[in-house]
Design a protein around this motif. Structure first.
Motif, PDB file in Angstrom:
ATOM      1  N   GLU A 147       6.738  10.634   5.357  1.00 36.22           N
ATOM      2  CA  GLU A 147       7.292   9.339   4.951  1.00 36.22           C
ATOM      3  C   GLU A 147       6.687   8.942   3.608  1.00 36.22           C
ATOM      4  N   LEU A 148       7.543   8.490   2.674  1.00 36.44           N
ATOM      5  CA  LEU A 148       7.100   8.126   1.332  1.00 36.44           C
ATOM      6  C   LEU A 148       7.371   6.654   1.062  1.00 36.44           C
ATOM      7  N   ALA A 149       6.580   6.081   0.156  1.00 37.18           N
ATOM      8  CA  ALA A 149       6.771   4.686  -0.234  1.00 37.18           C
ATOM      9  C   ALA A 149       6.270   4.508  -1.656  1.00 37.18           C
ATOM     10  N   ALA A 150       6.580   3.321  -2.222  1.00 32.63           N
ATOM     11  CA  ALA A 150       6.123   3.041  -3.583  1.00 32.63           C
ATOM     12  C   ALA A 150       4.615   2.850  -3.643  1.00 32.63           C
ATOM     13  N   GLY A 151       4.016   2.464  -2.534  1.00 37.13           N
ATOM     14  CA  GLY A 151       2.572   2.271  -2.483  1.00 37.13           C
ATOM     15  C   GLY A 151       2.113   2.236  -1.046  1.00 37.13           C
ATOM     16  N   TYR A 152       0.815   2.156  -0.856  1.00 38.03           N
ATOM     17  CA  TYR A 152       0.259   2.141   0.493  1.00 38.03           C
ATOM     18  C   TYR A 152       0.406   0.756   1.102  1.00 38.03           C
ATOM     19  N   PRO A 153       0.674   0.678   2.402  1.00 43.26           N
ATOM     20  CA  PRO A 153       0.868  -0.630   3.047  1.00 43.26           C
ATOM     21  C   PRO A 153      -0.424  -1.432   3.068  1.00 43.26           C
ATOM     22  N   ALA A 154      -0.275  -2.747   2.941  1.00 42.59           N
ATOM     23  CA  ALA A 154      -1.423  -3.642   2.980  1.00 42.59           C
ATOM     24  C   ALA A 154      -1.036  -4.884   3.782  1.00 42.59           C
ATOM     25  N   PRO A 155      -1.957  -5.560   4.434  1.00 45.28           N
ATOM     26  CA  PRO A 155      -3.358  -5.155   4.539  1.00 45.28           C
ATOM     27  C   PRO A 155      -3.531  -4.033   5.556  1.00 45.28           C
ATOM     28  N   PRO A 156      -4.650  -3.311   5.496  1.00 46.16           N
ATOM     29  CA  PRO A 156      -4.895  -2.263   6.490  1.00 46.16           C
ATOM     30  C   PRO A 156      -5.156  -2.881   7.857  1.00 46.16           C
ATOM     31  N   PRO A 157      -5.021  -2.110   8.920  1.00 45.63           N
ATOM     32  CA  PRO A 157      -5.249  -2.645  10.269  1.00 45.63           C
ATOM     33  C   PRO A 157      -6.727  -2.942  10.514  1.00 45.63           C
ATOM     34  N   ASP A 158      -6.979  -3.689  11.592  1.00 43.34           N
ATOM     35  CA  ASP A 158      -8.356  -3.984  11.981  1.00 43.34           C
ATOM     36  C   ASP A 158      -9.040  -2.722  12.495  1.00 43.34           C
ATOM     37  N   ARG A 159     -10.343  -2.707  12.350  1.00 46.13           N
ATOM     38  CA  ARG A 159     -11.111  -1.574  12.867  1.00 46.13           C
ATOM     39  C   ARG A 159     -11.220  -1.663  14.388  1.00 46.13           C
ATOM     40  N   TRP A 160     -11.178  -0.504  15.024  1.00 48.08           N
ATOM     41  CA  TRP A 160     -11.346  -0.449  16.473  1.00 48.08           C
ATOM     42  C   TRP A 160     -12.807  -0.715  16.828  1.00 48.08           C
ATOM     43  N   ARG A 161     -13.005  -1.241  18.003  1.00 50.07           N
ATOM     44  CA  ARG A 161     -14.358  -1.541  18.465  1.00 50.07           C
ATOM     45  C   ARG A 161     -14.717  -0.656  19.653  1.00 50.07           C
ATOM     46  N   THR A 162     -15.993  -0.418  19.820  1.00 49.68           N
ATOM     47  CA  THR A 162     -16.490   0.317  20.981  1.00 49.68           C
ATOM     48  C   THR A 162     -17.588  -0.501  21.639  1.00 49.68           C
ATOM     49  N   ASP A 163     -17.809  -0.252  22.915  1.00 53.61           N
ATOM     50  CA  ASP A 163     -18.847  -0.945  23.666  1.00 53.61           C
ATOM     51  C   ASP A 163     -20.128  -0.119  23.619  1.00 53.61           C
ATOM     52  N   PRO A 164     -21.165  -0.610  22.960  1.00 55.46           N
ATOM     53  CA  PRO A 164     -22.412   0.168  22.877  1.00 55.46           C
ATOM     54  C   PRO A 164     -22.973   0.535  24.242  1.00 55.46           C
ATOM     55  N   ALA A 165     -22.672  -0.270  25.252  1.00 57.82           N
ATOM     56  CA  ALA A 165     -23.195   0.025  26.586  1.00 57.82           C
ATOM     57  C   ALA A 165     -22.595   1.305  27.160  1.00 57.82           C
TER      58      ALA A 165
END
Length: 564
Positions: A147-165
């Motif tokens: 898939e091509l576009a004129a530019g990269y989509p913004a804003p980027p998605p949120d970062r995934w989280r993990t449970d340190p426990a």
């Protein structure tokens, strides 16, 4: 409805192509963003030369280690990574649509290995199938839609989280990942610089972006591979076969950039490992990969040391009496291919290919067994590391095996014998002597019809067989198998085989335990033959075997020449 996200402008110059393509005339034209032309028009093709000369970084993506300075690159098996193929497809799409950037790859599939030896020209084809989408193929081996576009989509998605426990510290460091050969990759693909945390269904790490095309995403696969090795004991060899979607939110990170990687396991079966991946730079998501799919190959704890350090380990087990036993712990075709390439040199691989498919399995077992026996003998006598490819097994004019060194490996004069039956192979090695020997055989313990028994044993042998059955309570099937294997071992020691006349070799006596037999041959009046039971391990077809071996004829004092 919320407004459409703004686009991040494409950089003036993206990363360089994986390798310069050879252009082929283009059929038709296509304007990116417009309606795709009719099928068969707008197709672009180019040719990529795959070889160690055009892609030298592949010398760091070889599956099998060999001795330093090994001249036959094919024995190392340089393979184009799936992610490098993806990079080629994205580069092709970028050239087909000037002013556009690849922002996603959909439905990537990898059908077969692509090796760099011998060199091969691969035709890369790009065909528009929808506005801003190109269907691409990399020869018959891989395909995807870009898939091509004129530019990269913004804003980027949120970062995934993990449970340190739910995390623990990995048992290895990133340096150990490569230094201890948990991964086969050389420096150009050694991008994992931190193993951060391991969870029941995820792994986190840091990848320092390498310069080789596709190497950054290849390191994602390395983290996924480490997760399965760290959490499972069987079927831990995995390679990519597909990726449902790869979406990018910025240009490829420059070499040396630290990239945080989180891999989440979404599915695990006996044959397939699937995961989703998020890659971030300086806290901002750069890419998300969904539906990364690895195929799991057969292996178990017995084969893992040989996969990592073949120069110091064997697939065979050394058995009391000085012989080796190997079982086929790689029943599926793809896993057998990997074992074969780790065990055979180039000339032997050509021999292997000439055998009918049904005969290859046992032929390979015999080669593995005798190479392991010779290497074990060398180690027992003070030799250092010896790779399987440094030895070649031949057969003389009458079919008797012998072993030579390859590419400068020198061997002392040795005599060898090998045998295979069903899922088992055996071999024995001794220093060369002018007398007959050694000889070894393995036979499955199974009932035979009376005609078969009578065709192999003479009248005196039949009386001995029946007497031993009566005295021990052991079955006729077991005693006949011991007799048969013992006679075959002597026939091999004399270098002739039965030649259709098994009665030329006669069992003269046997201990009640069945562990020692005396057999006469054509060349010598008596050989001491030892016999031991063997059985398939769990997971293979339930079979019992009798293994018989001799180191040569009895000497004047009534004990084998070797012991005298």
């Amino acid at each position: 409805a919320p407004p459409a996200p703004a686009a991040v402008p494409a950089p003036a110059a993206g990363p360089g192509p994986a390798v310069a393509p050879v252009p082929v005339p283009v059929t038709g034209t296509w304007t990116p963003g417009g309606s795709p032309p009719a099928t068969g028009t707008g197709i672009r093709t180019s040719v990529v030369r795959v070889s160690p000369e055009t892609m030298p970084y592949l010398l760091d993506h070889c599956f099998f280690p060999q001795r330093a300075g090994w001249p036959d690159v094919a024995d190392r098996w340089p393979v184009v990574p799936a992610t490098t193929i993806v990079q080629h497809l994205m580069d092709t799409a970028r050239r087909a649509a000037p002013g556009r950037v690849p922002v996603a790859v959909h439905g990537a599939r990898f059908e077969e290995w692509l090796t760099a030896t011998p060199a091969v020209d691969v035709q890369v084809t790009a065909e528009p199938v929808a506005p801003d989408r190109l269907a691409l193929s990399f020869g018959p081996r891989a395909r995807a839609t870009v898939e091509l576009a004129a530019g990269y989509p913004a804003p980027p998605p949120d970062r995934w989280r993990t449970d340190p426990a739910g995390e623990r510290a990995p048992s290895h460091t990133a340096a150990q990942l490569y230094g201890e050969r948990w991964m086969f990759h050389g420096p150009a693909f050694q991008g994992v610089t931190e193993l951060s945390a391991l969870g029941e269904r995820h792994i986190r790490g840091i990848i320092t972006a390498p310069a080789a095309p596709g190497a950054l995403l290849d390191n994602v696969g390395q983290l996924l591979g480490y997760w399965i090795m760290a959490t499972r004991t069987e079927r831990t060899v995995v390679f990519p076969v597909g990726m449902r979607e790869m979406r990018f939110h910025g240009p490829h990170p420059a070499p040396g950039t630290r990239v945080a990687c989180l891999v989440r396991i979404t599915s695990l079966t006996d044959t397939v490992l699937e995961a989703d991946v998020q890659l971030s730079v300086a806290g901002v998501v750069w890419a998300e990969l969904r539906g990364w799919q690895d195929r799991r190959f057969d292996n178990d704890p017995h084969t893992r040391p040989v996969e990592r350090f073949p120069e110091r380990n064997t697939l065979s087990e050394a058995r009391p009496g000085g012989w080796s036993l190997v079982h086929e712990r790689w029943p599926d075709l793809a896993s057998r291919e990997l074992i074969m390439r780790n065990s055979l040199g180039g000339a032997e691989r050509s021999e292997y290919a000439k055998h009918a498919p049904r005969g290859r399995r046992q032929w390979l077992l015999g080669r593995i067994a005798v190479k392991d026996a010779v290497r074990q003998w060398l180690w027992d006598h003070g030799e250092g590391p010896v790779f399987p490819a440094e030895l070649r097994v031949h057969n003389d004019d009458v079919g008797r095996p012998y072993v030579t060194g390859v590419h400068g490996r020198e061997l002392p004069p040795l005599d060898v014998s090998l045998a295979h039956r069903a899922e088992a192979g055996v071999a024995i090695v001794r220093p060369h002597t002018p007398a007959p020997g050694p000889g070894i055989d393995i036979e499955e313990v199974t009932d035979r019809d009376p005609q078969a028994v009578a065709s192999v044993l003479g009248a005196d042998e039949l009386r001995l067989l029946h007497g031993l059955c009566a005295a021990t309570g052991d079955s006729e099937a077991l005693w006949f198998t011991r007799f048969w294997a013992a006679k075959e071992a002597v026939a091999k020691a004399e270098g002739t085989g039965f030649g259709g006349r098994p009665r030329d070799f006669v069992v003269l006596e046997a201990t009640l335990a069945g562990d020692e037999l005396t057999v006469s041959g054509r060349l010598e009046r008596a050989y001491a033959v030892r016999c031991a039971p063997a059985a398939n391990p769990p997971g293979l077809t339930d079979r019992a075997y009798a293994v018989a071996w001799t180191t040569g004829p009895l000497g004047p004092t009534g004990i084998p020449h070797e012991e005298e």
